[in-house]
Design an enzyme around this catalytic site. Structure first.
Site, PDB file in Angstrom:
ATOM      1  CB  CYS A  95      -0.635   0.126   1.179  1.00 30.69           C
ATOM      2  SG  CYS A  95       0.063  -0.213   3.043  1.00 30.69           S
TER       3      CYS A  95
ATOM      4  CG  HIS B  54      -1.954  11.120  12.747  1.00 26.44           C
ATOM      5  ND1 HIS B  54      -3.427  10.528  12.779  1.00 26.44           N
ATOM      6  CD2 HIS B  54      -1.571  10.949  11.521  1.00 26.44           C
ATOM      7  CE1 HIS B  54      -3.510   9.709  11.822  1.00 26.44           C
ATOM      8  NE2 HIS B  54      -2.183  10.003  10.916  1.00 26.44           N
TER       9      HIS B  54
ATOM     10  CG  HIS C 290      -6.555   5.869   9.342  1.00 20.54           C
ATOM     11  ND1 HIS C 290      -4.921   6.885   8.990  1.00 20.54           N
ATOM     12  CD2 HIS C 290      -7.252   7.004  10.185  1.00 20.54           C
ATOM     13  CE1 HIS C 290      -5.744   8.034   9.304  1.00 20.54           C
ATOM     14  NE2 HIS C 290      -6.801   7.895   9.930  1.00 20.54           N
TER      15      HIS C 290
ATOM     16  CG  ASP D 166      -7.278  -4.592   5.051  1.00 19.75           C
ATOM     17  OD1 ASP D 166      -6.371  -4.179   5.672  1.00 19.75           O
ATOM     18  OD2 ASP D 166      -7.643  -3.583   3.117  1.00 19.75           O
TER      19      ASP D 166
ATOM     20  NE  ARG E 138      -4.302  -2.526   5.212  1.00 25.66           N
ATOM     21  CZ  ARG E 138      -4.858  -1.112   4.155  1.00 25.66           C
ATOM     22  NH1 ARG E 138      -3.463  -0.925   3.951  1.00 25.66           N
ATOM     23  NH2 ARG E 138      -5.923  -1.056   4.270  1.00 25.66           N
TER      24      ARG E 138
ATOM     25  CB  CYS F 225      -2.179   1.517   7.269  1.00 24.80           C
ATOM     26  SG  CYS F 225      -1.513   2.075   5.676  1.00 24.80           S
TER      27      CYS F 225
END
Ligand code: FE
Length: 169
Positions: free
Chosen positions: A96, A133, A136, A140, A148, A150
Protein backbone atom coordinates in the site's frame (compact mmCIF):
# COMPACT_ATOMS: atom_id res chain seq x y z
CA UNK A 1 -21.87 0.60 71.82
CA UNK A 2 -19.73 3.74 71.92
CA UNK A 3 -16.54 1.67 71.49
CA UNK A 4 -18.08 -0.23 68.57
CA UNK A 5 -18.97 3.06 66.85
CA UNK A 6 -15.48 4.43 67.44
CA UNK A 7 -13.87 1.28 66.01
CA UNK A 8 -16.13 1.37 62.96
CA UNK A 9 -15.31 5.03 62.32
CA UNK A 10 -11.57 4.40 62.70
CA UNK A 11 -11.68 1.46 60.28
CA UNK A 12 -13.69 3.54 57.80
CA UNK A 13 -11.21 6.43 57.91
CA UNK A 14 -8.28 4.06 57.29
CA UNK A 15 -10.13 2.62 54.29
CA UNK A 16 -10.87 6.09 52.96
CA UNK A 17 -7.23 7.16 53.45
CA UNK A 18 -6.03 4.07 51.56
CA UNK A 19 -8.42 4.77 48.68
CA UNK A 20 -7.32 8.40 48.48
CA UNK A 21 -3.68 7.33 48.43
CA UNK A 22 -4.42 4.86 45.67
CA UNK A 23 -6.18 7.49 43.58
CA UNK A 24 -3.32 9.90 44.12
CA UNK A 25 -0.70 7.43 42.86
CA UNK A 26 -2.83 6.52 39.81
CA UNK A 27 -3.13 10.18 38.94
CA UNK A 28 0.63 10.74 39.29
CA UNK A 29 1.29 7.75 37.09
CA UNK A 30 -1.02 9.17 34.40
CA UNK A 31 0.85 12.44 34.52
CA UNK A 32 4.08 10.57 33.91
CA UNK A 33 2.77 8.89 30.79
CA UNK A 34 0.81 11.75 29.25
CA UNK A 35 2.63 14.55 27.50
CA UNK A 36 1.05 17.96 27.23
CA UNK A 37 3.43 19.93 25.03
CA UNK A 38 2.32 23.05 23.21
CA UNK A 39 2.48 23.32 19.42
CA UNK A 40 5.45 25.67 19.79
CA UNK A 41 7.34 23.08 21.83
CA UNK A 42 6.56 20.35 19.28
CA UNK A 43 7.66 22.66 16.43
CA UNK A 44 11.03 23.13 18.12
CA UNK A 45 11.49 19.36 18.53
CA UNK A 46 10.08 17.98 15.27
CA UNK A 47 10.94 18.56 11.61
CA UNK A 48 8.21 20.37 9.62
CA UNK A 49 7.24 17.05 7.99
CA UNK A 50 7.05 15.27 11.36
CA UNK A 51 4.97 18.13 12.80
CA UNK A 52 2.58 17.98 9.84
CA UNK A 53 1.98 14.23 10.25
CA UNK A 54 2.30 13.73 14.02
CA UNK A 55 0.53 16.87 15.23
CA UNK A 56 -1.65 17.92 12.26
CA UNK A 57 -2.63 14.39 11.17
CA UNK A 58 -1.04 14.71 7.74
CA UNK A 59 -0.14 11.73 5.54
CA UNK A 60 3.18 11.16 3.82
CA UNK A 61 3.04 10.31 0.12
CA UNK A 62 2.89 6.52 -0.47
CA UNK A 63 6.14 4.69 -1.33
CA UNK A 64 8.25 7.63 -0.12
CA UNK A 65 8.78 6.79 3.56
CA UNK A 66 12.07 5.43 4.86
CA UNK A 67 10.47 2.38 6.50
CA UNK A 68 8.13 1.32 3.70
CA UNK A 69 10.72 -1.17 2.39
CA UNK A 70 12.74 -1.69 5.59
CA UNK A 71 13.09 -5.23 6.95
CA UNK A 72 15.75 -5.13 9.72
CA UNK A 73 15.01 -6.79 13.07
CA UNK A 74 14.19 -4.44 15.90
CA UNK A 75 11.56 -2.18 17.36
CA UNK A 76 9.74 0.76 15.79
CA UNK A 77 9.26 3.64 18.25
CA UNK A 78 7.33 6.92 18.16
CA UNK A 79 9.47 9.59 16.45
CA UNK A 80 8.10 12.21 18.85
CA UNK A 81 8.43 10.55 22.26
CA UNK A 82 10.27 7.23 21.86
CA UNK A 83 7.31 5.08 22.94
CA UNK A 84 7.91 1.51 21.68
CA UNK A 85 5.10 0.78 19.22
CA UNK A 86 5.69 -2.11 16.82
CA UNK A 87 8.00 -5.10 16.60
CA UNK A 88 9.63 -5.79 13.23
CA UNK A 89 8.33 -9.38 13.44
CA UNK A 90 4.78 -8.00 12.95
CA UNK A 91 5.72 -6.01 9.83
CA UNK A 92 4.52 -7.24 6.45
CA UNK A 93 4.48 -6.04 2.86
CA UNK A 94 0.95 -4.74 2.32
CA UNK A 95 1.84 -3.17 -1.03
CA UNK A 96 0.00 0.00 0.00
CA UNK A 97 3.04 2.28 0.17
CA UNK A 98 3.26 2.66 3.92
CA UNK A 99 4.92 0.48 6.59
CA UNK A 100 2.31 -2.00 7.77
CA UNK A 101 2.07 -4.17 10.88
CA UNK A 102 -0.47 -6.83 11.88
CA UNK A 103 -0.32 -5.84 15.55
CA UNK A 104 1.07 -3.24 17.95
CA UNK A 105 3.76 -4.23 20.45
CA UNK A 106 0.95 -4.33 23.00
CA UNK A 107 -2.52 -2.82 23.27
CA UNK A 108 -1.42 -0.14 25.74
CA UNK A 109 1.04 1.44 23.28
CA UNK A 110 -1.50 2.87 20.87
CA UNK A 111 -4.97 4.39 21.12
CA UNK A 112 -7.70 3.90 18.52
CA UNK A 113 -9.94 6.85 17.59
CA UNK A 114 -12.84 7.16 15.17
CA UNK A 115 -11.85 9.38 12.24
CA UNK A 116 -14.53 10.88 9.97
CA UNK A 117 -12.17 13.08 7.92
CA UNK A 118 -12.22 13.19 4.10
CA UNK A 119 -15.71 11.66 3.86
CA UNK A 120 -14.51 8.29 5.20
CA UNK A 121 -15.03 6.39 8.42
CA UNK A 122 -11.66 5.10 9.56
CA UNK A 123 -9.94 4.15 12.79
CA UNK A 124 -7.05 6.46 13.54
CA UNK A 125 -4.06 5.20 15.53
CA UNK A 126 -2.28 7.60 17.88
CA UNK A 127 0.67 7.13 20.23
CA UNK A 128 -0.66 6.41 23.73
CA UNK A 129 2.18 8.39 25.32
CA UNK A 130 2.27 11.67 23.37
CA UNK A 131 -0.96 11.56 21.34
CA UNK A 132 0.95 11.85 18.05
CA UNK A 133 -0.87 10.74 14.89
CA UNK A 134 0.62 7.50 13.55
CA UNK A 135 -1.79 6.33 10.84
CA UNK A 136 -4.90 4.14 10.62
CA UNK A 137 -5.82 0.51 11.28
CA UNK A 138 -7.90 -1.61 8.89
CA UNK A 139 -9.34 -5.11 9.16
CA UNK A 140 -7.86 -6.43 5.90
CA UNK A 141 -4.51 -7.58 7.31
CA UNK A 142 -2.92 -11.04 7.32
CA UNK A 143 -3.05 -13.77 9.98
CA UNK A 144 -2.81 -14.08 12.91
CA UNK A 145 -4.77 -10.89 13.69
CA UNK A 146 -6.32 -9.93 10.35
CA UNK A 147 -5.44 -6.31 11.13
CA UNK A 148 -3.34 -3.85 9.13
CA UNK A 149 -1.78 -0.98 11.04
CA UNK A 150 -0.91 1.40 8.19
CA UNK A 151 1.65 3.79 9.66
CA UNK A 152 3.50 6.85 8.37
CA UNK A 153 7.27 6.31 8.29
CA UNK A 154 7.75 9.88 9.41
CA UNK A 155 5.97 9.09 12.69
CA UNK A 156 8.47 6.32 13.44
CA UNK A 157 12.07 5.81 14.47
CA UNK A 158 13.78 2.42 14.52
CA UNK A 159 15.86 0.71 17.19
CA UNK A 160 17.89 -2.13 15.72
CA UNK A 161 17.83 -5.41 17.66
CA UNK A 162 21.64 -5.36 17.69
CA UNK A 163 21.89 -2.18 19.78
CA UNK A 164 18.64 -2.37 21.74
CA UNK A 165 19.17 -5.22 24.19
CA UNK A 166 17.19 -3.33 26.85
CA UNK A 167 13.98 -3.37 24.78
CA UNK A 168 11.32 -5.67 26.23
CA UNK A 169 10.13 -8.43 23.94
FE1 FE B 1 4.63 9.36 20.99
Amino acid sequence: MKTYLLLTLTAWSFTFAACSQNQKSTSTNMNNTTMNKSDDEWKKQLTPEQFNVLRLKGTERPFTGKFEDHWDSGTYVCAACGNELFNSSAKFDAGCGWPSFYEALDKTKVIEKQDFAHGMVRTEIVCAKCGGHLGHVFDDGPKPTGMRYCINSVSLDFKSKKDSSSIKK
